[in-house]
Write a protein that holds these residues in place. Structure first.
Motif, PDB file in Angstrom:
ATOM      1  N   HIS A   7       0.875  -1.179   0.000  1.00 41.17           N
ATOM      2  CA  HIS A   7       0.000   0.000   0.000  1.00 41.17           C
ATOM      3  C   HIS A   7       0.906   1.222   0.000  1.00 41.17           C
ATOM      4  CE1 HIS A   7       0.069   0.669   4.559  1.00 41.17           C
ATOM      5  NE2 HIS A   7       0.477  -0.583   4.466  1.00 41.17           N
ATOM      6  N   THR A   8       0.493   2.229  -0.725  1.00 42.12           N
ATOM      7  CA  THR A   8       1.331   3.392  -0.981  1.00 42.12           C
ATOM      8  C   THR A   8       1.066   4.550  -0.034  1.00 42.12           C
ATOM      9  OG1 THR A   8      -0.285   4.138  -2.624  1.00 42.12           O
ATOM     10  CG2 THR A   8       1.575   2.808  -3.417  1.00 42.12           C
ATOM     11  N   ARG A   9       0.020   4.429   0.787  1.00 43.81           N
ATOM     12  CA  ARG A   9      -0.333   5.427   1.798  1.00 43.81           C
ATOM     13  C   ARG A   9      -1.402   4.811   2.679  1.00 43.81           C
ATOM     14  NH1 ARG A   9      -2.933   6.345  -2.875  1.00 43.81           N
ATOM     15  NH2 ARG A   9      -5.143   6.919  -2.857  1.00 43.81           N
ATOM     16  N   HIS A  10      -1.780   5.491   3.738  1.00 39.87           N
ATOM     17  CA  HIS A  10      -2.882   5.014   4.559  1.00 39.87           C
ATOM     18  C   HIS A  10      -4.212   5.282   3.849  1.00 39.87           C
ATOM     19  CE1 HIS A  10      -0.158   5.365   8.310  1.00 39.87           C
ATOM     20  NE2 HIS A  10      -0.243   4.105   7.922  1.00 39.87           N
ATOM     21  N   GLY A  11      -5.140   4.339   4.008  1.00 36.15           N
ATOM     22  CA  GLY A  11      -6.438   4.500   3.368  1.00 36.15           C
ATOM     23  C   GLY A  11      -7.089   3.172   3.108  1.00 36.15           C
ATOM     24  N   GLY A  12      -7.886   3.113   2.034  1.00 38.03           N
ATOM     25  CA  GLY A  12      -8.624   1.914   1.682  1.00 38.03           C
ATOM     26  C   GLY A  12      -7.951   1.112   0.592  1.00 38.03           C
ATOM     27  N   PRO A  13      -8.705   0.207  -0.046  1.00 35.77           N
ATOM     28  CA  PRO A  13      -8.143  -0.640  -1.098  1.00 35.77           C
ATOM     29  C   PRO A  13      -7.540   0.130  -2.260  1.00 35.77           C
ATOM     30  CG  PRO A  13     -10.245  -1.509  -0.349  1.00 35.77           C
ATOM     31  CD  PRO A  13     -10.090  -0.170   0.307  1.00 35.77           C
ATOM     32  N   GLU A  14      -7.973   1.390  -2.449  1.00 31.31           N
ATOM     33  CA  GLU A  14      -7.426   2.180  -3.554  1.00 31.31           C
ATOM     34  C   GLU A  14      -5.935   2.484  -3.387  1.00 31.31           C
ATOM     35  OE1 GLU A  14      -8.462   5.012  -0.325  1.00 31.31           O
ATOM     36  OE2 GLU A  14      -9.481   3.298  -1.245  1.00 31.31           O
ATOM     37  N   THR A  15      -5.376   2.255  -2.196  1.00 28.27           N
ATOM     38  CA  THR A  15      -3.961   2.518  -1.939  1.00 28.27           C
ATOM     39  C   THR A  15      -3.075   1.322  -2.273  1.00 28.27           C
ATOM     40  OG1 THR A  15      -3.963   1.722   0.369  1.00 28.27           O
ATOM     41  CG2 THR A  15      -4.668   4.010  -0.019  1.00 28.27           C
ATOM     42  N   GLU A  16      -3.678   0.204  -2.679  1.00 28.78           N
ATOM     43  CA  GLU A  16      -2.936  -1.040  -2.873  1.00 28.78           C
ATOM     44  C   GLU A  16      -2.430  -1.200  -4.305  1.00 28.78           C
ATOM     45  OE1 GLU A  16      -6.053  -3.193   0.215  1.00 28.78           O
ATOM     46  OE2 GLU A  16      -5.492  -4.241  -1.643  1.00 28.78           O
ATOM     47  N   ALA A  17      -1.310  -1.900  -4.461  1.00 34.55           N
ATOM     48  CA  ALA A  17      -0.757  -2.140  -5.799  1.00 34.55           C
ATOM     49  C   ALA A  17       0.244  -3.282  -5.767  1.00 34.55           C
ATOM     50  CB  ALA A  17      -0.079  -0.875  -6.327  1.00 34.55           C
ATOM     51  N   LEU A  18       0.335  -4.005  -6.867  1.00 33.51           N
ATOM     52  CA  LEU A  18       1.381  -5.008  -7.063  1.00 33.51           C
ATOM     53  C   LEU A  18       2.492  -4.323  -7.853  1.00 33.51           C
ATOM     54  CD1 LEU A  18       2.197  -8.035  -6.770  1.00 33.51           C
ATOM     55  CD2 LEU A  18       1.209  -8.382  -9.047  1.00 33.51           C
ATOM     56  N   ILE A  19       3.674  -4.228  -7.258  1.00 31.08           N
ATOM     57  CA  ILE A  19       4.751  -3.457  -7.873  1.00 31.08           C
ATOM     58  C   ILE A  19       6.056  -4.253  -7.902  1.00 31.08           C
ATOM     59  CG2 ILE A  19       3.717  -1.290  -7.071  1.00 31.08           C
ATOM     60  CD1 ILE A  19       5.977  -1.128  -4.980  1.00 31.08           C
ATOM     61  N   ASP A  20       7.015  -3.735  -8.625  1.00 33.09           N
ATOM     62  CA  ASP A  20       8.368  -4.278  -8.612  1.00 33.09           C
ATOM     63  C   ASP A  20       9.153  -3.620  -7.486  1.00 33.09           C
ATOM     64  OD1 ASP A  20       7.922  -5.812 -10.912  1.00 33.09           O
ATOM     65  OD2 ASP A  20       8.465  -4.145 -12.231  1.00 33.09           O
ATOM     66  N   LEU A  21       9.856  -4.437  -6.712  1.00 37.40           N
ATOM     67  CA  LEU A  21      10.702  -3.922  -5.638  1.00 37.40           C
ATOM     68  C   LEU A  21      12.052  -4.616  -5.687  1.00 37.40           C
ATOM     69  CD1 LEU A  21       8.638  -3.604  -2.297  1.00 37.40           C
ATOM     70  CD2 LEU A  21       9.569  -1.763  -3.700  1.00 37.40           C
ATOM     71  N   ASP A  22      13.087  -3.908  -5.306  1.00 34.87           N
ATOM     72  CA  ASP A  22      14.395  -4.549  -5.206  1.00 34.87           C
ATOM     73  C   ASP A  22      14.339  -5.705  -4.210  1.00 34.87           C
ATOM     74  OD1 ASP A  22      15.583  -2.771  -6.967  1.00 34.87           O
ATOM     75  OD2 ASP A  22      16.173  -1.376  -5.372  1.00 34.87           O
ATOM     76  N   ARG A  23      15.100  -6.727  -4.504  1.00 32.71           N
ATOM     77  CA  ARG A  23      15.204  -7.850  -3.558  1.00 32.71           C
ATOM     78  C   ARG A  23      15.803  -7.324  -2.263  1.00 32.71           C
ATOM     79  NH1 ARG A  23      18.077 -13.745  -4.620  1.00 32.71           N
ATOM     80  NH2 ARG A  23      19.283 -13.810  -2.691  1.00 32.71           N
ATOM     81  N   PRO A  24      15.129  -7.573  -1.123  1.00 34.43           N
ATOM     82  CA  PRO A  24      15.653  -7.051   0.149  1.00 34.43           C
ATOM     83  C   PRO A  24      16.964  -7.712   0.550  1.00 34.43           C
ATOM     84  CG  PRO A  24      13.543  -8.206   0.474  1.00 34.43           C
ATOM     85  CD  PRO A  24      13.903  -8.327  -0.967  1.00 34.43           C
TER      86      PRO A  24
END
Length: 307
Positions: A7-24
């Protein structure tokens, strides 16, 4: 790049996304795993809404969902002992688990028994461990009767089974639609709703010795009426102030590898079945979360990540 559901901010389902992230990369006391399964819990959507655990700092976005995961060790951080690349493990996540790669906190991780699937192991660190901590905290003698509210959910169904494994009689409160499920766990089912105490007294004339609440008020207050000793009232569904006013206490979470090993042993022996009822691929993590957030989940919901 690896995928992660965030989730990209606090809020509802509209804040959610499947994204690419660097391997931790694992820091001190952390384990990097290739995720095979991640458990879905109510706390996941509550954190998205802005809930903050005690002592937790302001979150950094994007924030990966998920508090528990199981997978294969890829790398260990400084100071980590007892784990090596290739080990099959499960544990509490350090920074989210709905992802292809995740960091586990080594102190709250354990080796996965061969008899336990990744899918089942991923449900143990939150639901099963919370259930175990609460039942142990009540410390009821064998043969005593425990009332579990919310017995049809992930924590509740685990609490029923763990209590049964400890030799307790169990009364499970859940909706009428979950009667068969609760009874299959070995509990006496009592329908939820108004006048709960009256129905429990009718079902268990000899009385209740302990209450493990997973719902909160008004169920918590009504269940408390059934106890002579209010110190035998614990909750994982209500704020500390509410249960303290009734003479009870919140569940004290141990959050140790020893607890994870104990619940994994129960699962390996067949005394604890996680009852995973819905499985979603990572690409459908949003649907998995909606299933739990909207209250439609029976047992546990899991996200599986393909190898």
């Amino acid at each position: 790049m690896p995928k992660a559901y965030v989730h990209t901010r606090h809020g509802g389902p509209e804040t959610e996304a499947l994204i690419d992230l660097d391997r931790p990369r694992p820091g001190p006391g952390e384990i990097l795993i290739a995720v095979r399964a991640a458990g879905v819990n109510p706390v996941d959507w509550k954190l998205r809404q802005g809930f903050r655990r005690p002592g937790e700092s302001e979150p950094v976005f994007p924030r990966v969902f998920g508090s528990e995961a199981a997978g294969v060790v890829q790398e260990t951080g400084p100071g980590v002992t007892g784990f090596a690349a290739g080990d099959e493990v499960f544990g509490s996540t350090a920074d989210g688990g709905y992802a292809e790669y995740a960091l586990l906190t080594a102190a709250v991780s354990a080796h996965k028994p061969a008899a336990v699937s990744f899918r089942d192991a991923a449900t143990l660190p939150v639901a099963a461990a919370t259930a175990y901590d609460g039942v142990r905290q009540l410390d009821l003698p064998g043969g005593a009767t425990l009332l579990v509210t919310g017995a049809g959910g992930g924590v509740g169904s685990a609490a029923v089974q763990i209590a049964r494994a400890f030799g307790l009689h169990v009364v499970g409160v859940a909706s009428e639609g979950k009667r068969d499920f609760v009874e299959s766990l070995g509990a006496v089912h009592v329908p939820s709703g108004p006048d709960l105490a009256e129905r429990v007294r009718a079902a268990v004339p000899d009385g209740i010795d302990g209450v493990y609440d997973l719902v909160g008020d008004p169920v918590l207050a009504e269940a408390a009426e059934l106890l002579k000793d209010r110190s035998k009232l614990v909750t994982a569904g209500s704020p500390q102030e509410a249960v303290a006013a009734l003479g009870g206490a919140p569940v004290r979470r141990a959050r140790t590898a020893a607890v994870l090993e104990a619940v994994a042993d129960l699962a390996a022996r067949g005394a604890l079945k996680p009852h995973v009822t819905r499985v979603f691929p990572l690409e459908q993590a949003g649907q998995a979360l909606r299933t739990v957030e909207e209250g439609h989940a029976l047992g546990k919901v899991v996200i599986e990540v393909a190898e």
